[in-house]
Design a protein around this motif. Structure first.
Motif, mmCIF file in Angstrom:
data_model
loop_
_atom_site.group_PDB
_atom_site.id
_atom_site.type_symbol
_atom_site.label_atom_id
_atom_site.label_comp_id
_atom_site.label_asym_id
_atom_site.label_seq_id
_atom_site.Cartn_x
_atom_site.Cartn_y
_atom_site.Cartn_z
ATOM 1 N N MET A 119 50.487 30.984 26.286
ATOM 2 C CA MET A 119 51.628 30.565 25.666
ATOM 3 C C MET A 119 52.333 30.023 27.106
ATOM 4 O O MET A 119 52.480 30.753 27.938
ATOM 5 N N ARG A 120 52.791 28.916 26.834
ATOM 6 C CA ARG A 120 53.647 28.361 28.154
ATOM 7 C C ARG A 120 54.625 29.053 28.709
ATOM 8 O O ARG A 120 55.659 29.487 27.646
ATOM 9 N N GLY A 121 54.846 29.199 30.051
ATOM 10 C CA GLY A 121 56.044 29.800 30.540
ATOM 11 C C GLY A 121 55.740 31.222 30.353
ATOM 12 O O GLY A 121 56.846 32.198 30.888
ATOM 13 N N ARG A 122 54.812 31.908 29.858
ATOM 14 C CA ARG A 122 54.715 33.288 29.593
ATOM 15 C C ARG A 122 53.677 33.816 30.822
ATOM 16 O O ARG A 122 52.731 33.226 30.848
ATOM 17 N N THR A 123 54.265 34.872 31.734
ATOM 18 C CA THR A 123 53.638 35.373 32.680
ATOM 19 C C THR A 123 52.383 36.370 31.854
ATOM 20 O O THR A 123 52.638 37.266 31.133
ATOM 21 N N PRO A 124 51.095 36.100 32.640
ATOM 22 C CA PRO A 124 50.267 37.070 31.770
ATOM 23 C C PRO A 124 50.343 38.480 32.205
ATOM 24 O O PRO A 124 50.863 38.642 33.282
ATOM 25 N N PRO A 125 50.007 39.521 31.356
ATOM 26 C CA PRO A 125 50.539 40.678 31.766
ATOM 27 C C PRO A 125 49.383 41.270 32.833
ATOM 28 O O PRO A 125 48.383 40.649 33.220
ATOM 29 N N LEU A 126 49.813 42.386 33.572
ATOM 30 C CA LEU A 126 49.173 42.831 34.703
ATOM 31 C C LEU A 126 47.647 42.959 34.288
ATOM 32 O O LEU A 126 46.642 42.733 34.850
ATOM 33 N N ALA A 127 47.348 43.525 33.038
ATOM 34 C CA ALA A 127 46.107 44.062 32.613
ATOM 35 C C ALA A 127 45.063 42.753 32.566
ATOM 36 O O ALA A 127 43.975 42.855 33.013
ATOM 37 N N ASP A 128 45.972 41.490 32.027
ATOM 38 C CA ASP A 128 45.189 40.482 32.174
ATOM 39 C C ASP A 128 44.675 39.866 33.514
ATOM 40 O O ASP A 128 43.425 39.419 33.731
ATOM 41 N N ARG A 129 45.524 39.958 34.447
ATOM 42 C CA ARG A 129 45.511 39.413 35.642
ATOM 43 C C ARG A 129 44.319 40.276 36.286
ATOM 44 O O ARG A 129 43.352 39.722 37.033
ATOM 45 N N LEU A 130 44.419 41.827 35.994
ATOM 46 C CA LEU A 130 43.277 42.641 36.832
ATOM 47 C C LEU A 130 42.060 42.082 36.155
ATOM 48 O O LEU A 130 41.007 42.072 36.989
ATOM 49 N N ALA A 131 41.931 42.080 35.051
ATOM 50 C CA ALA A 131 40.525 41.788 34.420
ATOM 51 C C ALA A 131 40.003 40.521 34.835
ATOM 52 O O ALA A 131 38.949 40.382 35.115
ATOM 53 N N ALA A 132 40.940 39.354 35.210
ATOM 54 C CA ALA A 132 40.405 38.051 35.515
ATOM 55 C C ALA A 132 40.005 38.247 36.980
ATOM 56 O O ALA A 132 38.910 37.569 37.328
ATOM 57 N N LEU A 133 40.679 39.060 37.767
ATOM 58 C CA LEU A 133 40.429 39.382 39.198
ATOM 59 C C LEU A 133 38.898 39.980 39.372
ATOM 60 O O LEU A 133 38.001 39.784 40.135
ATOM 61 N N ARG A 134 38.960 41.027 38.290
ATOM 62 C CA ARG A 134 37.568 41.863 38.268
ATOM 63 C C ARG A 134 36.361 40.665 37.937
ATOM 64 O O ARG A 134 35.457 40.986 38.511
ATOM 65 N N GLU A 135 36.593 40.122 37.088
ATOM 66 C CA GLU A 135 35.584 39.096 36.678
ATOM 67 C C GLU A 135 35.229 38.069 37.981
ATOM 68 O O GLU A 135 33.962 38.060 38.264
ATOM 69 N N ALA A 136 36.299 37.755 38.601
ATOM 70 C CA ALA A 136 36.128 36.822 39.694
ATOM 71 C C ALA A 136 35.328 37.699 40.886
ATOM 72 O O ALA A 136 34.524 36.873 41.712
ATOM 73 N N VAL A 137 35.592 38.913 41.071
ATOM 74 C CA VAL A 137 35.141 39.586 42.023
ATOM 75 C C VAL A 137 33.521 39.724 41.776
ATOM 76 O O VAL A 137 32.455 39.583 42.642
ATOM 77 N N GLU A 138 32.999 40.044 40.441
ATOM 78 C CA GLU A 138 31.769 40.271 39.946
ATOM 79 C C GLU A 138 30.976 38.693 40.314
ATOM 80 O O GLU A 138 29.926 38.860 40.673
ATOM 81 N N VAL A 139 31.680 37.658 39.926
ATOM 82 C CA VAL A 139 30.907 36.565 39.906
ATOM 83 C C VAL A 139 30.821 36.224 41.534
ATOM 84 O O VAL A 139 29.704 35.864 41.846
ATOM 85 N N GLY A 140 31.869 36.192 42.402
ATOM 86 C CA GLY A 140 31.993 36.042 43.459
ATOM 87 C C GLY A 140 30.882 36.814 44.557
ATOM 88 O O GLY A 140 30.240 36.430 45.472
ATOM 89 N N GLY A 141 30.826 38.075 44.062
ATOM 90 C CA GLY A 141 30.019 39.146 44.700
ATOM 91 C C GLY A 141 28.562 38.713 45.052
ATOM 92 O O GLY A 141 28.055 38.748 45.848
ATOM 93 N N ASP A 142 28.148 37.935 44.012
ATOM 94 C CA ASP A 142 26.676 37.538 44.161
ATOM 95 C C ASP A 142 26.495 36.213 45.071
ATOM 96 O O ASP A 142 25.327 36.038 45.653
ATOM 97 N N ARG A 143 27.466 35.629 45.054
ATOM 98 C CA ARG A 143 27.501 34.240 46.092
ATOM 99 C C ARG A 143 27.882 34.434 47.446
ATOM 100 O O ARG A 143 27.218 33.772 48.218
ATOM 101 N N LEU A 144 29.007 35.053 47.612
ATOM 102 C CA LEU A 144 29.607 35.191 49.217
ATOM 103 C C LEU A 144 29.997 36.405 49.241
ATOM 104 O O LEU A 144 30.558 37.165 48.647
ATOM 105 N N GLU A 145 30.113 36.891 50.625
ATOM 106 C CA GLU A 145 30.631 37.981 51.042
ATOM 107 C C GLU A 145 31.583 37.442 52.171
ATOM 108 O O GLU A 145 31.386 37.398 53.389
#
Ligand SMILES: Nc1nc2c(ncn2[C@@H]2O[C@H](COP(=O)(O)OP(=O)(O)O)[C@@H](O)[C@H]2O)c(=O)[nH]1
Ligand SMILES: [Mg+2]
Length: 263
Positions: free
Chosen positions: A1-27
Motif C-alpha cells: 500500500m502506498r505511503g504505508r511503512t512495512p511493519p518490522l516483521a516484514d522488514r526483518l523477513a526481507a533482511l533475513r532473505e537478503a542475508v541468506e541469498v547474499g551469504g552464498d555469494r559474498l562475505e
C-alpha cells in the motif's frame, strides 16, 4: 500500500532473505552486521516493550547530574575526580521480571527502582560512561550500549557541543535514526539568555546539516532544573507509546538493508 511503512516483521523477513541469498555469494562486513542485527532483533523482541533510554555524552557534560535529577535522588555519583565509572547505572520505573531480563541482556548490573510514577511507567533510564573517556574499556562499553538501547539522549554542553568526536563518531552515523535520538544542550544556566539562544541556534544548524533535522533539541540545566519538565514530557510520550524498541530496530534494519543492497 502506498505511503504505508512495512511493519518490522516484514522488514526483518526481507533482511533475513537478503542475508541468506547474499551469504552464498559474498562475505562482506555488511553481511556480518546484518546477521548481528537479526540476532539482536530476535532477542530484544522477546524482552518486552519497556523503553530503554540512555544518557550519552562527554566527560563533564552532566550525564550523571541529569540522571540523578530524573531519578529523583543521588543514584549515580557525579564526577568529582575523573574518569568516573565505566559501568552503566539504571533507574527503572515500574519494572517487572521482564525488565530484569532486559537489563540482564543489556548487561547492566547496577539498578535502582524508582518510586511509582504512572507517566514514566515502563522507562529504563541508563547513565552511560563517558564516550571520550581516557579508558578504552569505558569507550567500548558506550559503543556496546549505543547499539542496544532504544532511545539515545546526547547530553552536550556549551563548551564542547560541536566537538567533532561526538558528531562524526555518533550523531552522523545515527542520522538514519533521527526518531530514536534526542539532543540536549545542558548547562544553559552558565550562559546569559542571548548566548544560550546563539548556542542553540548554532547547534540546531549543525544538526540540520548532519541530516538530523528531525531530532529534537532541548535547552536544559540539570543543575537548576530548567527545561527538565520538557525532557520529562518527551520521555513520557515515548514511554507511553511503547514503540521505541520497534522504532529503533526498524531504523537499524533500514540502514543495514541499504548498506547491504549497495554491495
Ligand atoms: N552549572 C552547571 N553545572 C552542571 C550542570 N550539570 C552538571 N554540572 C556539573 O558539571 C560537573 C560534571 O557533571 P557530571 O554529572 O559528573 O557529568 P558526567 O561526566 O557527564 O556524568 C559536575 O560538577 C556537575 O555539578 C548544569 O546544568 N549546570
Ligand atoms: Mg558521569
Amino acid at each position: 500500500m502506498r505511503g504505508r511503512t512495512p511493519p518490522l516483521a516484514d522488514r526483518l523477513a526481507a533482511l533475513r532473505e537478503a542475508v541468506e541469498v547474499g551469504g552464498d555469494r559474498l562475505e562482506v562486513p555488511e553481511l556480518e552486521r546484518a546477521r548481528g542485527l537479526l540476532a539482536k532483533a530476535g532477542a530484544r523482541g522477546a524482552l518486552g516493550d519497556a523503553t530503554v533510554v540512555a544518557l550519552a555524552g562527554a566527560t563533564g557534560s552532566g550525564k550523571s547530574t541529569l540522571f540523578n535529577a530524573l531519578s529523583g535522588g543521588e543514584v549515580s555519583t557525579p564526577g568529582v575526580r575523573r574518569p568516573t565509572t565505566g559501568v552503566a547505572h539504571a533507574t527503572v520505573w515500574g519494572g517487572d521480571d521482564a525488565t530484569d531480563r532486559l537489563l540482564d541482556w543489556l548487561q547492566v548490573p547496577r539498578r535502582h527502582r524508582h518510586a511509582p510514577e504512572p507517566a514514566m511507567d515502563g522507562l529504563v533510564l541508563l547513565d552511560l560512561p563517558d564516550h571520550d573517556s581516557v579508558k578504552l574499556e569505558h569507550r567500548l562499553e558506550v559503543d556496546r550500549l549505543v547499539q542496544l538501547v532504544d532511545v539515545l539522549v546526547w547530553v552536550l554542553d556549551p563548551e564542547k557541543y560541536a566537538d567533532a568526536a561526538v558528531h562524526e563518531r555518533y550523531l552522523v552515523p545515527l542520522a538514519g535514526h533521527a526518531g530514536v535520538l534526542l539532543v540536549v544542550l545542558n548547562q544553559v544556566d552558565r550562559l546569559d539568555p542571548a548566548a544560550a539562544r546563539a548556542c542553540l541556534a548554532d547547534l540546531r544548524a549543525l544538526l540540520d546539516r548532519e541530516g538530523l533535522a528531525d531530532t529534537p533539541l532541548l535547552a536544559l540545566s540539570a543543575r537548576t532544573g530548567a527545561g527538565l519538565g520538557e525532557l520529562r514530557a518527551d520521555l513520557a510520550r515515548r514511554v507511553s507509546a511503547r514503540r521505541a524498541a520497534t522504532d529503533r530496530l526498524t531504523a537499524d534494519v533500514r540502514t543495514t538493508a541499504t548498506a547491504l543492497a549497495a554491495q
